[in-house]
Design a protein around this motif. Structure first.
Motif, PDB file in Angstrom:
ATOM      1  N   ASP A   1      51.107 -24.122  -8.896  1.00 44.54           N
ATOM      2  CA  ASP A   1      52.607 -24.165  -8.563  1.00 44.54           C
ATOM      3  C   ASP A   1      53.243 -22.559  -8.727  1.00 44.54           C
ATOM      4  O   ASP A   1      53.210 -21.839  -9.349  1.00 44.54           O
ATOM      5  N   LEU A   2      54.312 -22.548  -7.888  1.00 42.45           N
ATOM      6  CA  LEU A   2      55.005 -21.322  -7.765  1.00 42.45           C
ATOM      7  C   LEU A   2      55.705 -21.042  -9.113  1.00 42.45           C
ATOM      8  O   LEU A   2      55.795 -19.889  -9.509  1.00 42.45           O
ATOM      9  N   ILE A   3      56.184 -21.939  -9.677  1.00 43.51           N
ATOM     10  CA  ILE A   3      57.441 -21.769 -10.939  1.00 43.51           C
ATOM     11  C   ILE A   3      56.509 -21.052 -12.006  1.00 43.51           C
ATOM     12  O   ILE A   3      56.824 -20.247 -12.554  1.00 43.51           O
ATOM     13  N   PRO A   4      55.129 -21.678 -12.516  1.00 46.85           N
ATOM     14  CA  PRO A   4      54.492 -21.100 -13.538  1.00 46.85           C
ATOM     15  C   PRO A   4      53.939 -19.754 -13.323  1.00 46.85           C
ATOM     16  O   PRO A   4      54.013 -18.819 -14.028  1.00 46.85           O
ATOM     17  N   LEU A   5      53.872 -19.390 -11.878  1.00 46.82           N
ATOM     18  CA  LEU A   5      53.472 -18.105 -11.592  1.00 46.82           C
ATOM     19  C   LEU A   5      54.666 -17.089 -11.750  1.00 46.82           C
ATOM     20  O   LEU A   5      54.509 -16.061 -12.252  1.00 46.82           O
ATOM     21  N   LEU A   6      55.978 -17.583 -11.373  1.00 47.91           N
ATOM     22  CA  LEU A   6      57.084 -16.784 -11.596  1.00 47.91           C
ATOM     23  C   LEU A   6      57.350 -16.514 -13.184  1.00 47.91           C
ATOM     24  O   LEU A   6      57.578 -15.598 -13.564  1.00 47.91           O
ATOM     25  N   ARG A   7      57.141 -17.528 -13.642  1.00 46.06           N
ATOM     26  CA  ARG A   7      57.166 -17.350 -15.201  1.00 46.06           C
ATOM     27  C   ARG A   7      56.271 -16.344 -15.887  1.00 46.06           C
ATOM     28  O   ARG A   7      56.648 -15.636 -16.636  1.00 46.06           O
TER      29      ARG A   7
ATOM     30  N   THR B   1      50.345  -5.319 -18.241  1.00 47.25           N
ATOM     31  CA  THR B   1      50.446  -5.040 -16.764  1.00 47.25           C
ATOM     32  C   THR B   1      49.577  -5.856 -15.936  1.00 47.25           C
ATOM     33  O   THR B   1      49.833  -6.237 -14.678  1.00 47.25           O
ATOM     34  N   ARG B   2      48.334  -5.786 -16.366  1.00 47.35           N
ATOM     35  CA  ARG B   2      47.050  -6.426 -15.359  1.00 47.35           C
ATOM     36  C   ARG B   2      47.412  -7.710 -15.069  1.00 47.35           C
ATOM     37  O   ARG B   2      47.325  -8.427 -14.105  1.00 47.35           O
ATOM     38  N   GLU B   3      47.871  -8.622 -16.383  1.00 46.77           N
ATOM     39  CA  GLU B   3      48.298 -10.180 -16.050  1.00 46.77           C
ATOM     40  C   GLU B   3      49.603  -9.939 -15.024  1.00 46.77           C
ATOM     41  O   GLU B   3      49.601 -11.148 -14.098  1.00 46.77           O
ATOM     42  N   ARG B   4      50.521  -9.202 -15.382  1.00 48.75           N
ATOM     43  CA  ARG B   4      51.712  -9.389 -14.375  1.00 48.75           C
ATOM     44  C   ARG B   4      51.390  -8.974 -12.791  1.00 48.75           C
ATOM     45  O   ARG B   4      51.716  -9.749 -11.985  1.00 48.75           O
ATOM     46  N   LYS B   5      50.592  -8.051 -12.768  1.00 46.78           N
ATOM     47  CA  LYS B   5      50.042  -7.590 -11.291  1.00 46.78           C
ATOM     48  C   LYS B   5      49.188  -8.788 -10.609  1.00 46.78           C
ATOM     49  O   LYS B   5      49.272  -9.181  -9.642  1.00 46.78           O
ATOM     50  N   GLU B   6      48.432  -9.379 -11.379  1.00 52.78           N
ATOM     51  CA  GLU B   6      47.570 -10.483 -10.930  1.00 52.78           C
ATOM     52  C   GLU B   6      48.526 -11.772 -10.645  1.00 52.78           C
ATOM     53  O   GLU B   6      48.466 -12.249  -9.639  1.00 52.78           O
ATOM     54  N   ALA B   7      49.681 -11.879 -11.232  1.00 48.69           N
ATOM     55  CA  ALA B   7      50.312 -13.066 -10.960  1.00 48.69           C
ATOM     56  C   ALA B   7      51.437 -12.675  -9.818  1.00 48.69           C
ATOM     57  O   ALA B   7      51.708 -13.660  -8.833  1.00 48.69           O
ATOM     58  N   ALA B   8      51.518 -11.455  -9.562  1.00 50.97           N
ATOM     59  CA  ALA B   8      52.399 -10.976  -8.344  1.00 50.97           C
ATOM     60  C   ALA B   8      51.409 -11.082  -7.049  1.00 50.97           C
ATOM     61  O   ALA B   8      52.128 -11.320  -6.122  1.00 50.97           O
ATOM     62  N   LEU B   9      50.285 -10.669  -7.556  1.00 53.27           N
ATOM     63  CA  LEU B   9      49.528 -10.786  -6.107  1.00 53.27           C
ATOM     64  C   LEU B   9      49.347 -12.243  -5.550  1.00 53.27           C
ATOM     65  O   LEU B   9      49.303 -12.624  -4.409  1.00 53.27           O
ATOM     66  N   VAL B  10      49.177 -13.318  -6.650  1.00 50.18           N
ATOM     67  CA  VAL B  10      48.842 -14.683  -6.075  1.00 50.18           C
ATOM     68  C   VAL B  10      50.503 -15.033  -5.751  1.00 50.18           C
ATOM     69  O   VAL B  10      50.396 -16.076  -4.677  1.00 50.18           O
ATOM     70  N   ILE B  11      51.354 -14.756  -6.268  1.00 51.36           N
ATOM     71  CA  ILE B  11      52.833 -15.116  -5.775  1.00 51.36           C
ATOM     72  C   ILE B  11      52.994 -14.623  -4.365  1.00 51.36           C
ATOM     73  O   ILE B  11      53.344 -15.226  -3.282  1.00 51.36           O
ATOM     74  N   TRP B  12      52.347 -13.487  -4.260  1.00 53.45           N
ATOM     75  CA  TRP B  12      52.609 -12.780  -2.530  1.00 53.45           C
ATOM     76  C   TRP B  12      51.604 -13.571  -1.534  1.00 53.45           C
ATOM     77  O   TRP B  12      52.178 -13.849  -0.606  1.00 53.45           O
ATOM     78  N   LYS B  13      50.436 -14.036  -2.036  1.00 53.27           N
ATOM     79  CA  LYS B  13      49.631 -14.734  -1.234  1.00 53.27           C
ATOM     80  C   LYS B  13      50.262 -16.222  -0.916  1.00 53.27           C
ATOM     81  O   LYS B  13      50.133 -16.700   0.189  1.00 53.27           O
ATOM     82  N   LYS B  14      50.902 -16.802  -1.932  1.00 52.43           N
ATOM     83  CA  LYS B  14      51.436 -18.207  -1.689  1.00 52.43           C
ATOM     84  C   LYS B  14      52.554 -18.062  -0.590  1.00 52.43           C
ATOM     85  O   LYS B  14      52.674 -18.940   0.180  1.00 52.43           O
ATOM     86  N   LEU B  15      53.451 -17.071  -0.777  1.00 50.18           N
ATOM     87  CA  LEU B  15      54.550 -17.006   0.018  1.00 50.18           C
ATOM     88  C   LEU B  15      54.270 -16.215   1.374  1.00 50.18           C
ATOM     89  O   LEU B  15      54.726 -16.821   2.351  1.00 50.18           O
ATOM     90  N   PHE B  16      53.305 -15.180   1.515  1.00 51.00           N
ATOM     91  CA  PHE B  16      53.216 -14.422   2.751  1.00 51.00           C
ATOM     92  C   PHE B  16      51.715 -14.429   3.256  1.00 51.00           C
ATOM     93  O   PHE B  16      51.427 -13.892   4.191  1.00 51.00           O
TER      94      PHE B  16
END
Length: 521
Positions: free
Chosen positions: A10-16, A501-516
């Motif tokens: 889900d997107l919400i856990p990724l944003l968190r 920083t690595r954990e944050r970037k991995e979450a950001a990448l998955v968020i981007w893929k889910k949205l775009f």
């Protein structure tokens, strides 16, 4: 399960996750988070808003729920991903008390419980009952899972922290000082905090307990006797429910006592059969004979003693005829151990060594961890090689967030003939783990951390029972605040080298893929 499936969340856990690791990447905020939160939570109106924010971010990220019932859906979800859980009721000794030497090391939240008008039992007794309740709850749930889906194996373990099971954690410290001064020296010297002896608990049974070098008081002995009785209750219930128990490591000033209790429990509950007829009676499947080892102790690779301590523990378990359970971790108290040793005259440290009990660098800790990996896997290979059908004489949980160490474990399993690789030259290689190996060896990562590594191990391996556990705490927000503070510090100091920083970037990448999708990548 593929990586794509693992990332389908889900997107919400990724944003968190993104928000939490963005905050953890700010050193000043992490260093002063306990003091800042303590101050803000006391401010009227502001405290309520801060509590809501913490509950929706750090609590939701690192804690499975407030009660064991809250955890059950998570156990189910993890099991369908072929992951298990190491569940812990996370009430911890306040680190500010432990390192400042301003008190006896009281479990955080104890005062609020004991001051409550509806409190009928001391907090340590209620924690014991909660642990037993959690064993019964997850044991019954495991039975339902097996009946519903045919899932094999019990993939839920229980973690126990000894300082939470006493009215005064100071009793453990006094017992540790007693053991440091009275233990017989092992043949090969083991650095502080030493290594257990089979006679460690003898003082709890003696009519006369006076010893010229012992700081133990009668009150300490009574508390320690109660602790041992409660630990045996916990292990007996765990044996009935076929749930494995892991005893957590803590600060070095408690560790000699923790080691003493842990090895005494292993000698009782991990006892191996002594003759061929008993072996025949226990030669059924693991579901019939129960898990073995039942009790595990935690070994911290950042302690200078660990290679010698591990070797001595293996030898002692062989001599005394019990299976050794090992949870190998790097260690989570490094800044506090260093600070306490430097200010040892005014703090909780009981070491008389010139050097701190922990290695000074992460490089040394990593080398120690990897050395222990090779030793343990070799010992498991020898164990299985002697007779695959016999009860395990050694079991291990490799608790690590390190990709290199994780790959080393898999490499050592294959090298020692405990697993095999499948797959073509130009496709991902799968490490196939036989049941007799999976019953002796598993991984663990903390809930809310290193999810990409957890998913990688699951995708990289094939095992009939869960080969990876998520260490998942639960408890009310006020009870787990010390745990949350330590997790934030651990992300900065133990992961190191940009781990947050690595954990944050991995979450950001998955968020981007889910949205775009793949656009812009």
């Amino acid at each position: 399960m593929s990586i794509a499936q693992a990332q389908s969340t889900d997107l919400i856990p990724l944003l968190r996750t993104y928000i939490v690791y963005s905050l953890i990447s700010i050193p000043f905020l992490v260093d002063h988070a306990p003091q800042i939160l303590d101050h803000l939570l006391r401010v009227p109106l502001v405290g309520r808003a801060v509590e809501t924010i913490v509950r929706g971010t750090f609590f939701a990220q690192y804690v499975g729920g407030e009660t064991v019932q809250d955890i059950l859906p998570l156990i189910r979800r993890l099991r369908y991903e072929n992951k298990g859980m190491l569940l812990g009721y996370s009430v911890e000794v306040d680190e500010n008390v432990a390192t400042a030497g301003t008190g006896h090391g009281t479990p955080k939240g104890q005062r609020s419980y004991e001051d409550a008008s509806n409190s009928e039992q001391p907090i340590h007794k209620r924690i014991v009952e909660e642990i037993i309740h959690s064993i019964d709850t997850v044991g019954d749930f495991e039975d339902r899972l097996a009946n519903e889906s045919g899932i094999e194996g019990r993939g839920t373990w229980i973690a126990v922290k000894l300082t939470a099971l006493l009215p005064r954690a100071e009793s453990l410290r006094n017992f540790s000082m007693h053991l440091v001064h009275t233990r017989p020296e092992p043949p090969d010297s083991v650095p502080f905090p030493g290594t257990p002896s089979s006679s460690d608990l003898a003082i709890l049974d003696r009519q006369s307990r006076s010893h010229p070098k012992s700081p133990l008081m009668e009150e300490d002995v009574r508390d320690l006797q109660e602790l041992y009785a409660n630990l045996r209750r916990i292990c007996l219930r765990a044996k009935e429910q076929r749930i494995k128990i892991v005893i957590d490591a803590e600060y070095t000033w408690y560790q000699p006592a923790i080691d003493a209790f842990g090895h005494a429990l292993m000698e009782q509950f991990n006892k191996l059969p002594e003759n061929v007829w008993t072996k025949w009676l226990f030669s059924g499947s693991s579901s019939q004979r129960g898990p073995q080892p039942l009790v595990y102790m935690t070994y911290q690779a950042y302690l200078r003693r660990t290679p010698a301590h591990l070797a001595h523990s293996i030898a002692l378990s062989r001599k005394r005829g019990y299976a050794l359970g090992v949870k190998l971790v790097r260690g989570a108290y490094h800044p506090h151990e260093i600070a306490s040793h430097i200010r040892s005259l005014h703090t909780m440290s009981i070491s008389t060594d010139l050097d701190p009990p922990v290695y000074s660098s992460k490089v040394e800790t990593d080398a120690c961890y990897n050395t222990c990996v090779s030793v343990i896997v070799r010992a498991i290979a020898d164990d299985i090689g002697s007779s695959p059908a016999q009860l395990p004489r050694l079991g291990v949980v490799f608790g690590t967030h390190n990709w290199g160490s994780s790959e080393l474990v898999l490499h050592e399993l294959v090298k020692n003939g405990l697993a095999r690789e499948e797959g073509g030259v130009n496709e991902p290689r799968t490490v196939v783990i036989p049941r007799e190996v999976a019953e002796r060896c598993t991984f663990a990562q903390l809930y809310g951390m290193a999810n990409s590594l957890t998913n990688h191990i699951v995708a990289r391996t094939r095992s009939p029972i869960p080969f990876v556990l998520k260490y998942t705490p639960y408890g009310a927000l006020g009870e787990v605040m010390p745990y949350l503070s330590r997790r934030a510090i651990e992300n900065k100091s133990v992961l190191g080298n940009g781990g947050a920083t690595r954990e944050r970037k991995e979450a950001a990448l998955v968020i981007w893929k889910k949205l775009f999708g793949s656009m812009g990548l």
